[in-house]
Motif scaffolding. Structure first.
Motif, short mmCIF file in Angstrom:
data_model
loop_
_atom_site.label_atom_id
_atom_site.label_comp_id
_atom_site.label_asym_id
_atom_site.label_seq_id
_atom_site.Cartn_x
_atom_site.Cartn_y
_atom_site.Cartn_z
N ARG A 196 7.02 -1.71 -0.51
CA ARG A 196 6.41 -2.14 0.75
C ARG A 196 5.90 -0.94 1.54
N ILE A 197 6.68 0.14 1.53
CA ILE A 197 6.25 1.36 2.23
C ILE A 197 4.95 1.87 1.62
N GLN A 198 4.89 1.88 0.29
CA GLN A 198 3.69 2.36 -0.39
C GLN A 198 2.49 1.46 -0.08
N ILE A 199 2.75 0.15 -0.06
CA ILE A 199 1.67 -0.80 0.25
C ILE A 199 1.19 -0.60 1.68
N ASP A 200 2.13 -0.41 2.62
CA ASP A 200 1.76 -0.20 4.02
C ASP A 200 0.93 1.08 4.17
N GLU A 201 1.32 2.13 3.44
CA GLU A 201 0.57 3.38 3.52
C GLU A 201 -0.85 3.20 2.99
N LYS A 203 -2.47 0.40 2.92
CA LYS A 203 -3.16 -0.48 3.85
C LYS A 203 -3.68 0.31 5.05
N ARG A 204 -2.82 1.21 5.58
CA ARG A 204 -3.26 2.03 6.72
C ARG A 204 -4.41 2.95 6.32
N GLN A 207 -7.53 0.95 6.20
CA GLN A 207 -8.01 0.61 7.54
C GLN A 207 -8.71 1.81 8.18
#
Length: 235
Positions: A196-201, A203-204, A207
């Protein structure tokens, strides 16, 4: 012996003397396998000295102990009576000496000895009842594990009837399985959190890239560059 209560009692009685003559002595070293699950059941055994471990394998090939039998105890009769393959494996715990009675002699003894026939019938009934109890216990433990209630499952396992060696052996095997499932779940949770952390990174980052690629952001960048250049020229 006036009132035999086990198969061994019958074999040691006068009525079983002719059966004793047909028995063969087997010498087993520590860990030596006597038979494996799926083998054809061609003999019945009585332990003279040592111990026999009854076990099976789980889906990952690990051995699960179902029972430990000692001197004077008998095993292997089930496959002879219902003519099915062995339902579990058997190996020696330390140097062990069982006596073997081939199928034809065992079945002949059941037909000619009323006491042996009665004991075998009672034994099969007990096995069926015990199997029902084991399935009920396993069902309860499996349900708790499936619901993630590991502490309750462990307590139920630890509260199992320790006077029943077979149930205790099964409980020990299930306890090992529950611990492994719990550890695996904790490991998966950590891996999911890291993912999830990797996905959030990612995603950011995406963006940010989407913002920096807009015409408005490009105009702001050029204006900021022009302002810096103008400040240097005037300085």
């Amino acid at each position: 012996m006036n009132n035999p209560t086990t198969i061994t009692d019958v074999l040691l009685s006068d009525e079983g003397s002719h059966i004793q003559d047909a028995m063969e002595t087997v010498q087993l070293a520590d860990g030596e396998v006597l038979f494996r699950r799926g083998d054809i059941g061609d003999a019945f055994y009585v332990i003279d000295t040592g111990q026999i471990r009854i076990f099976t394998l789980d889906e990952e090939g690990r051995e699960l102990t179902l029972n430990i039998l000692g001197a004077g105890e008998a095993f292997g009769e089930l496959a002879l009576v219902d003519k099915s393959p062995r339902s579990a494996s058997a190996s020696a715990v330390g140097p062990t000496t069982p006596r073997r009675l081939r199928q034809q002699y065992f079945l002949a003894g059941v037909h000619t000895s009323p006491q042996l026939s009665e004991i075998v019938t009672r034994l099969l009934s007990q096995r069926t009842r015990h199997m029902t109890d084991y399935i009920e216990w396993l069902g309860q433990w499996a349900r708790l594990v499936a619901e993630g209630k590991y502490d309750q499952a462990m307590k139920g396992i630890q509260d199992a009837d320790t006077s029943d060696r077979a149930l205790t052996a099964v409980a020990d095997a299930v306890e090992t399985m529950v611990k492994a499932v719990r550890e695996r779940e904790e490991r998966l949770k950590k891996e999911v959190a890291q993912l999830r952390i990797q996905i959030d990174e990612k995603k950011r980052k995406k963006q940010v890239e989407e913002i920096t690629e807009t015409d408005y952001f490009q105009q702001l960048t050029r204006r900021a560059r022009d302002l810096r250049q103008s400040a240097r020229d005037n300085g």
